[in-house]
Design an enzyme around this catalytic site. Structure first.
Site, PDB file in Angstrom:
ATOM      1  N   ASP A  17       1.795  -0.009 -10.838  1.00  0.00           N
ATOM      2  CA  ASP A  17       2.282  -0.608  -9.593  1.00  0.00           C
ATOM      3  C   ASP A  17       1.343  -1.759  -9.252  1.00  0.00           C
ATOM      4  O   ASP A  17       0.136  -1.551  -9.119  1.00  0.00           O
ATOM      5  CB  ASP A  17       2.300   0.451  -8.480  1.00  0.00           C
ATOM      6  CG  ASP A  17       3.112   0.009  -7.281  1.00  0.00           C
ATOM      7  OD1 ASP A  17       3.127  -1.199  -6.982  1.00  0.00           O
ATOM      8  OD2 ASP A  17       3.709   0.888  -6.627  1.00  0.00           O
ATOM      9  N   ASP A  34       5.665  -7.103  -4.601  1.00  0.00           N
ATOM     10  CA  ASP A  34       5.234  -5.747  -4.956  1.00  0.00           C
ATOM     11  C   ASP A  34       6.201  -5.256  -6.036  1.00  0.00           C
ATOM     12  O   ASP A  34       7.424  -5.371  -5.866  1.00  0.00           O
ATOM     13  CB  ASP A  34       5.323  -4.911  -3.660  1.00  0.00           C
ATOM     14  CG  ASP A  34       4.784  -3.497  -3.769  1.00  0.00           C
ATOM     15  OD1 ASP A  34       4.372  -3.089  -4.851  1.00  0.00           O
ATOM     16  OD2 ASP A  34       4.803  -2.802  -2.718  1.00  0.00           O
ATOM     17  N   HIS A  38       9.698  -0.340   1.633  1.00  0.00           N
ATOM     18  CA  HIS A  38       9.100  -0.801   2.890  1.00  0.00           C
ATOM     19  C   HIS A  38       9.257  -2.300   3.048  1.00  0.00           C
ATOM     20  O   HIS A  38       9.463  -3.016   2.070  1.00  0.00           O
ATOM     21  CB  HIS A  38       7.604  -0.456   2.865  1.00  0.00           C
ATOM     22  CG  HIS A  38       6.928  -0.907   1.597  1.00  0.00           C
ATOM     23  ND1 HIS A  38       6.349  -2.140   1.468  1.00  0.00           N
ATOM     24  CD2 HIS A  38       6.810  -0.311   0.378  1.00  0.00           C
ATOM     25  CE1 HIS A  38       5.877  -2.264   0.224  1.00  0.00           C
ATOM     26  NE2 HIS A  38       6.148  -1.178  -0.465  1.00  0.00           N
ATOM     27  N   HIS A  87       2.704  -2.642   4.013  1.00  0.00           N
ATOM     28  CA  HIS A  87       3.753  -1.719   4.446  1.00  0.00           C
ATOM     29  C   HIS A  87       4.114  -1.981   5.894  1.00  0.00           C
ATOM     30  O   HIS A  87       3.323  -1.725   6.794  1.00  0.00           O
ATOM     31  CB  HIS A  87       3.296  -0.257   4.301  1.00  0.00           C
ATOM     32  CG  HIS A  87       3.178   0.173   2.876  1.00  0.00           C
ATOM     33  ND1 HIS A  87       2.013   0.645   2.336  1.00  0.00           N
ATOM     34  CD2 HIS A  87       4.079   0.180   1.868  1.00  0.00           C
ATOM     35  CE1 HIS A  87       2.199   0.928   1.048  1.00  0.00           C
ATOM     36  NE2 HIS A  87       3.444   0.655   0.736  1.00  0.00           N
ATOM     37  N   GLU A 140      11.667   0.990  -3.976  1.00  0.00           N
ATOM     38  CA  GLU A 140      10.899   1.668  -5.020  1.00  0.00           C
ATOM     39  C   GLU A 140      11.306   3.121  -5.231  1.00  0.00           C
ATOM     40  O   GLU A 140      10.664   4.030  -4.718  1.00  0.00           O
ATOM     41  CB  GLU A 140       9.395   1.557  -4.798  1.00  0.00           C
ATOM     42  CG  GLU A 140       8.872   1.895  -3.428  1.00  0.00           C
ATOM     43  CD  GLU A 140       7.357   1.643  -3.348  1.00  0.00           C
ATOM     44  OE1 GLU A 140       6.627   2.076  -4.254  1.00  0.00           O
ATOM     45  OE2 GLU A 140       6.918   1.010  -2.376  1.00  0.00           O
ATOM     46  N   GLU A 158      10.066  -0.607  -9.194  1.00  0.00           N
ATOM     47  CA  GLU A 158      10.060  -1.300  -7.894  1.00  0.00           C
ATOM     48  C   GLU A 158      10.280  -2.783  -8.069  1.00  0.00           C
ATOM     49  O   GLU A 158       9.747  -3.398  -8.995  1.00  0.00           O
ATOM     50  CB  GLU A 158       8.700  -1.057  -7.209  1.00  0.00           C
ATOM     51  CG  GLU A 158       8.544  -1.766  -5.877  1.00  0.00           C
ATOM     52  CD  GLU A 158       7.226  -1.438  -5.172  1.00  0.00           C
ATOM     53  OE1 GLU A 158       6.271  -1.020  -5.854  1.00  0.00           O
ATOM     54  OE2 GLU A 158       7.173  -1.617  -3.933  1.00  0.00           O
TER      55      GLU A 158
HETATM   56 MN    MN Z   1       4.259  -1.025  -5.271  1.00  0.00          MN
HETATM   57 MN    MN Z   2       5.684  -0.824  -2.548  1.00  0.00          MN
END
Ligand code: MN
Ligand code: MN
Length: 297
Positions: A88, A99, A158, A166, A191, A280
């Site tokens: 990630d 992200d 998010h 977030h 995600e 994600e």
């Molecule tokens: Mn992430």
């Molecule tokens: Mn994330």
């Protein structure tokens, strides 16, 4: 009120996404049995800087039952085995984020590795202005359920704020009745996580990722040096213990935690013996759907 999707902040989200798509691929390509976790994390973080971005948070390397918030310790000697590996990764340009996450399966469970990716594409297909976040969660749940696995329901997508990883709204990984409607210009990370476990993660003992809660004054020299670096360099974004330049970073972080200036993010994990996979992307909601900023070019 109409939203100008060519505004500078969206351009920075897009630039972050473009760097991230490239780094995600190059990083995933390096993961193999016997390769060092620390080497892979540092490769990704250095590559982000070379390409003109900054890491938005430490590269998360989650193994098997781990789902999130694991990153190598300083001098970490762990290497990859025949495991389910989630990477990630985040990039920011002046605090505007992208992200993304990908699963590299060295464990021989291709269906589990594939399920979150298909769930993510189903979610992306239904995103448009006015969709409720619960409907996105329903798409994700239905795909993962169709594979015979469980979504991890206490991890969510998010919103992405300025210098904030977030923000509202949460994007659930299951059908929920109370949701909020997405609007043009919303920038959100979707995600899905899939698992052969129960679908609920809990906190483990390891903590290597931290973030600032408030500024404050500290007497201890190392803690003060660490705080100066955090405020200057990471602001409110998550950082790794191994990123701190001060000697005795562990002690410095303990002091800052005691004064409630920073908090740690314990590793989030399923029961030992289970496997977790993740995919994600970051999307910007447009007039007629959404734009995926982290798509492969
Ligand atoms: Mn992430
Ligand atoms: Mn994330």
């Amino acid at each position: 009120m109409s939203v100008d999707l060519s505004a500078e902040k969206y351009e920075k989200h897009r630039q972050a996404g473009e760097i991230l798509a490239q780094v995600r691929q190059e990083t995933a390509d390096r993961v193999d049995v016997g390769v060092s976790h620390l080497e892979v994390a540092e490769f990704a973080e250095d590559r982000i800087r070379e390409l003109g971005g900054e890491p938005a948070f430490p590269v998360n390397i989650s193994i098997d039952h781990e789902a999130a918030h694991a990153t190598p310790a300083p001098n970490d000697e762990s290497t990859f085995g025949e495991e389910m590996i989630n990477l990630d990764i985040g990039v920011h340009i002046d605090g505007w984020l992208a992200d993304t996450a990908i699963t590299v399966d060295l464990s021989g469970n291709p269906e589990l590795a594939e399920a979150p990716g298909e769930a993510l594409e189903a979610a992306i297909d239904v995103i448009e202005p006015g969709i409720e976040t619960g409907e996105i969660g329903a798409e994700i749940e239905s795909v993962i359920d169709g594979y015979g696995f469980n979504p991890v329901v206490n991890l969510t997508g998010h919103g992405l704020g300025h210098w904030e990883q977030h923000t509202a709204p949460n994007i659930p990984n299951r059908a929920v009745s109370q949701g909020v409607e997405l609007e043009v210009g919303d920038t959100v990370a979707i995600e899905p996580f899939a698992t052969d476990g129960g679908g609920k993660v809990s906190e483990g003992a390891d903590v290597e990722i931290y973030a600032l809660d408030r500024e404050g004054s500290v007497r201890n020299r190392q803690a003060r040096e660490a705080l100066e670096q955090i405020v200057e360099e990471f602001k409110t974004l998550p950082f790794a213990r191994r990123w701190l330049e001060t000697s005795r970073a562990k002690m410095a972080l303990r002091r800052l935690e005691q004064q409630e200036i920073v908090h740690g993010y314990p590793v989030l994990q399923e029961e030992e013996g289970c496997l977790v996979s993740q995919k994600e992307h970051t999307v910007i909601v447009t007039e007629d759907g959404c734009e995926v900023t982290t798509r492969d070019r």
